[in-house]
Design a protein around this motif. Structure first.
Motif, mmCIF file in Angstrom:
data_model
loop_
_atom_site.group_PDB
_atom_site.id
_atom_site.type_symbol
_atom_site.label_atom_id
_atom_site.label_comp_id
_atom_site.label_asym_id
_atom_site.label_seq_id
_atom_site.Cartn_x
_atom_site.Cartn_y
_atom_site.Cartn_z
ATOM 1 N N LEU A 1 0.850 -1.177 0.000
ATOM 2 C CA LEU A 1 0.000 0.000 0.000
ATOM 3 C C LEU A 1 0.888 1.231 0.000
ATOM 4 O O LEU A 1 1.959 1.231 0.612
ATOM 5 C CB LEU A 1 -0.927 -0.005 1.216
ATOM 6 C CG LEU A 1 -1.682 -1.324 1.466
ATOM 7 C CD1 LEU A 1 -2.541 -1.225 2.722
ATOM 8 C CD2 LEU A 1 -2.521 -1.717 0.262
ATOM 9 N N ALA A 2 0.454 2.292 -0.672
ATOM 10 C CA ALA A 2 1.331 3.429 -0.934
ATOM 11 C C ALA A 2 1.145 4.535 0.101
ATOM 12 O O ALA A 2 0.017 4.887 0.467
ATOM 13 C CB ALA A 2 1.063 3.991 -2.335
ATOM 14 N N GLY A 3 2.271 5.082 0.571
ATOM 15 C CA GLY A 3 2.228 6.189 1.508
ATOM 16 C C GLY A 3 1.847 5.745 2.905
ATOM 17 O O GLY A 3 2.063 4.599 3.305
ATOM 18 N N GLU A 4 1.257 6.669 3.688
ATOM 19 C CA GLU A 4 0.751 6.341 5.018
ATOM 20 C C GLU A 4 -0.640 5.713 4.898
ATOM 21 O O GLU A 4 -1.386 5.994 3.959
ATOM 22 C CB GLU A 4 0.684 7.590 5.894
ATOM 23 C CG GLU A 4 2.030 8.282 6.084
ATOM 24 C CD GLU A 4 3.024 7.434 6.855
ATOM 25 O OE1 GLU A 4 2.589 6.558 7.638
ATOM 26 O OE2 GLU A 4 4.242 7.634 6.676
ATOM 27 N N ILE A 5 -0.985 4.854 5.862
ATOM 28 C CA ILE A 5 -2.247 4.129 5.817
ATOM 29 C C ILE A 5 -3.155 4.588 6.960
ATOM 30 O O ILE A 5 -2.730 4.651 8.114
ATOM 31 C CB ILE A 5 -2.025 2.608 5.911
ATOM 32 C CG1 ILE A 5 -1.065 2.147 4.798
ATOM 33 C CG2 ILE A 5 -3.356 1.869 5.814
ATOM 34 C CD1 ILE A 5 -1.528 2.489 3.403
ATOM 35 N N VAL A 6 -4.394 4.914 6.615
ATOM 36 C CA VAL A 6 -5.422 5.253 7.597
ATOM 37 C C VAL A 6 -6.530 4.214 7.479
ATOM 38 O O VAL A 6 -6.994 3.915 6.371
ATOM 39 C CB VAL A 6 -5.989 6.667 7.358
ATOM 40 C CG1 VAL A 6 -7.060 6.998 8.388
ATOM 41 C CG2 VAL A 6 -4.870 7.697 7.396
ATOM 42 N N GLU A 7 -6.929 3.646 8.616
ATOM 43 C CA GLU A 7 -7.928 2.580 8.625
ATOM 44 C C GLU A 7 -9.208 3.043 9.323
ATOM 45 O O GLU A 7 -9.156 3.791 10.298
ATOM 46 C CB GLU A 7 -7.380 1.334 9.324
ATOM 47 C CG GLU A 7 -6.113 0.778 8.701
ATOM 48 C CD GLU A 7 -5.587 -0.447 9.431
ATOM 49 O OE1 GLU A 7 -6.431 -1.264 9.878
ATOM 50 O OE2 GLU A 7 -4.361 -0.585 9.570
ATOM 51 N N LEU B 1 -8.338 4.711 -2.219
ATOM 52 C CA LEU B 1 -8.966 3.486 -1.719
ATOM 53 C C LEU B 1 -8.048 2.309 -2.036
ATOM 54 O O LEU B 1 -8.000 1.816 -3.154
ATOM 55 C CB LEU B 1 -10.340 3.297 -2.369
ATOM 56 C CG LEU B 1 -11.132 2.056 -1.966
ATOM 57 C CD1 LEU B 1 -11.324 1.977 -0.458
ATOM 58 C CD2 LEU B 1 -12.482 2.035 -2.689
ATOM 59 N N ALA B 2 -7.307 1.848 -1.031
ATOM 60 C CA ALA B 2 -6.281 0.837 -1.259
ATOM 61 C C ALA B 2 -6.787 -0.584 -1.072
ATOM 62 O O ALA B 2 -6.450 -1.488 -1.844
ATOM 63 C CB ALA B 2 -5.098 1.086 -0.316
#
Length: 236
Positions: free
Chosen positions: A150-156, A172-173
């Motif tokens: 997944l690209a960059g920082e991830i927010v869940e 939308l990853a």
């Protein structure tokens, strides 16, 4: 099998296998490996044991490769490594009939043999979006373990029943496969491709969603001014 995700900005997935254990991946994505692996390529790999050419064709429609490569360890302690293609993170997913996922095209890295990788969603959004390719998601089903980048920082977010979220499609990853997804034109936000409306994905709960701060399109736009211009001699 032992999985190690090493590094920070550009992580590496290293899989250590016992003799006879297998891993499936797109062949050109391998970064390094120990000698002695039995390596085979086929359209049947990545089909969860139910496929052949048609399964490979569905996978290719979903943005993946027609042929996948199987690495079988011949000795204990053999390892194979896959490096991320963009700055970001690598996530491990447990796949079973109750836990299936939709992942943005290009994010799939590797999986165990009984994971099925196929096209899950394909949506045209106009000639200006993603180079005219639209939005494409691959579905990860079957039984086993898969790894995605997944690209960059991830927010869940955990969306509850009745909740929904509007998301730019490039951010939308990853999301759970049972979550309904629609596309909506949002008025009031200027967009150079759609005039006075912005096209967004609308994801409905219940379920879990992973959003990425970086998109390949935005990364390409950021570095484009620094790329050397092609001269006329480059085309000869």
């Amino acid at each position: 099998m032992k999985a190690i995700i090493a590094g920070t900005t550009m992580p590496v997935l290293e899989l250590t296998l016992d003799a006879g254990e297998r891993i499936i991946a797109e062949g050109g994505d391998v970064s390094w490996l120990t000698p002695g692996f039995d390596i085979q390529t086929s359209t049947a790999f990545g089909s969860g044991g139910r496929g052949g050419f048609m399964s490979g064709l569905k996978r290719m429609v979903g943005g993946g490769q027609l042929f996948l490569t199987q690495y079988t360890a011949q000795a204990p302690g053999s390892f194979v490594a896959f490096a991320a293609q963009l700055p970001g993170t690598i996530r491990e997913l447990a796949i079973d009939p109750q836990d299936q996922f939709m992942v943005q095209s290009g994010a799939y890295m590797a999986s165990t043999p009984d994971v099925e990788v196929s096209v899950g969603l394909q949506k045209k959004l106009g000639a200006g979006i993603f180079g005219g390719a639209g939005v494409v998601f691959q579905k990860l089903a079957g039984n086993g373990t898969a790894w995605v980048q997944l690209a960059g920082e991830i927010v869940e977010y955990d969306l509850q029943a009745g909740q929904s979220l509007l998301i730019h499609p490039g951010h939308l990853a990853l999301y759970r496969a049972e979550m309904p997804l629609e596309f909506a034109s949002i008025k009031g936000i200027k967009n150079k491709f759609f005039g006075d409306s912005l096209f967004l994905a609308q994801l409905h709960g219940p379920g879990h969603v992973w959003l990425q701060s970086m998109t390949p399109a935005k990364l390409a736009a950021a570095i484009e001014p620094y790329l050397p211009e092609k001269s006329s001699s480059d085309n000869n």
